[in-house]
Design a protein around this motif. Structure first.
Motif: not given
Ligand code: GLY
Length: 426
Positions: A46-54
């Motif tokens: 998960i990339e650092a800018d994928e808020n919902e996935k995080l």
């Protein structure tokens, strides 16, 4: 506790490495991580800018603390989203992250709270900027207002250079459309630069040791600016008296400023300072730990990092035992890919990592590395952070450069003069 670290550079490797030593931490995840972090944490795609996935990941894995490494997720409101969902996260709110995310906002904040900084003017119209710059005296610094990955700062020696900077930032949007909405034109300050750090719960704060970064690509601070080619801690330029001054004039003022303005700030205040003949001035603030400064600060932390980050994230550092720091010095040499900070090639096999494993008080923090068929290859501009600690700065420098002799990859380059200012003083 289960902890997630967001990011995948050298700073995040250092954070994971230190958190992994805590008896309070049972398991660490890192999003997305890198090949070095993978030996200490479970790296998740998960990339650092994928808020919902995080958010979904943290909920599904019952993670008790999330630590945000880079600035972009802070500006994108990751901490606000997590807190709205009742989750514990280390990092300032989106509003607080404006301290880094908007140079004009940060400058106005400094003026409002009497924090020492250089004189400046803000423009959004190229014509207004040009008419001011035509009459101004030089040198002057022209800065893109928003996040520009350390690149949007241009030193100009005359009107023609300043006009070009205005064109690049405001018209051509070279540093991105939101970074190019405004420019800050600032007086050029001369002096030695140092980076200072405080971790705050919003009320009180813990000071971390200062460091000095080496932003230019080549020896003697020449060449283009990078994210940082090396660092050392502590820099002797920041005397204990000056550190006291930093606490009073900068950290105290920033925190009471946030309180007065009702801004939720639980995270790192990183001051990029310059020691001028007219006293300490803030060049810029960042809302997260420095990279590569973290790679030299955390090896100096003897006590546990977890309670500091967890206490700050919970909004209560009042019962924290003061952190204990190792004496001596730490030095980090960044190994980069040829061409960085411009274009560079990836997927070069890295040789020699195993030779560094037994070297005492030496730490290899990975930045742009990845696995490819069971081999570790380059995947970024800054590739490895070769870090060493010792009782004296001279020895720490020697050990860090001993590490460079063990590592090899095609096109690697590094600065040969990390810590030169401190060594020159001696
Ligand atoms: N060392 C520079 C930065 O972290 O922005």
């Amino acid at each position: 506790m289960r902890v997630l670290v967001v990011g995948g550079g050298g700073r995040e490797h250092a954070l994971v490495w230190k958190l992994a030593q805590s008896s309070a931490v049972r398991e660490i995840f890192c999003a997305p991580g890198n090949a070095g972090i993978a030996s200490l944490a479970r790296c998740i795609p998960i990339e650092a800018d994928e808020n919902e996935k995080l958010l979904d990941f943290v909920r599904s894995q019952d993670i008790q603390l999330t630590v945000v490494g880079p600035e972009a997720p802070l500006m994108a409101g990751l901490t606000d989203l997590f807190r709205e969902n009742g989750l514990c996260i280390f990092g300032p709110s989106q509003k607080g992250a404006l301290l880094e995310g908007s140079k004009s906002w940060a400058k106005d904040f400094m003026v409002r709270h009497k924090i020492p900084t250089g004189d400046f003017k803000v423009f959004s119209s190229p014509n207004d900027a040009l008419s001011y710059l035509q009459k101004a005296s030089y040198p002057l610094v022209v800065k893109a207002d928003g996040l520009a990955a350390g690149k949007g700062v241009i030193i100009t020696r005359d009107f023609s250079e300043a006009a070009l900077a205005v064109k690049r930032i405001l018209e051509q949007k070279e540093f991105g459309s939101s970074a190019g909405e405004k420019i800050v034109v600032e007086e050029f300050l001369e002096g030695e630069e140092v980076s200072v750090f405080a971790v705050t719960d919003g009320t009180t704060y813990v000071v971390f040791p200062p460091a000095q970064d080496h932003k230019a690509a080549f020896e003697g601070d020449t060449g283009p600016n990078t994210g940082g080619m090396g660092a050392y801690s502590p820099p002797p330029a920041l005397t204990p008296e000056l550190e006291e001054e930093v606490n009073k004039k900068i950290f105290d003022a920033v925190i009471s400023g946030f309180q007065a303005e009702g801004i939720d700030y639980r995270g790192v205040i990183y001051g990029g300072l310059i020691l001028t003949s007219r006293g300490i001035k803030v060049l810029e603030f960042n809302a997260r730990f420095g990279d590569p400064e973290t790679q030299v600060i955390l090896p100096r932390l003897k006590s546990d990092l977890f309670p500091i980050l967890y206490g700050a994230a919970k909004g209560d550092l009042s019962s924290l035992a003061p952190p204990v720091w190792h004496p001596g010095a730490a030095v980090c040499v960044v190994m980069a890919s040829e061409g960085y900070p411009g274009k560079y090639e990836k997927n070069k096999v890295i040789y020699g990592l195993e030779k560094t494993k037994e070297m005492e008080n030496c730490f290899i923090f990975h930045a742009g590395t990845a696995f490819q068929n069971d081999r570790i290859v380059t995947s970024g501009g800054r590739v490895l952070n070769l870090t060493a600690w010792d009782f004296s700065l001279e020895n720490a420098v020697k050990r860090a450069y001993d590490l460079t002799g063990k590592i090899e990859f095609e096109g690697m380059y590094y600065r040969k003069d990390i810590a030169y200012r401190a060594l020159q003083r001696k």
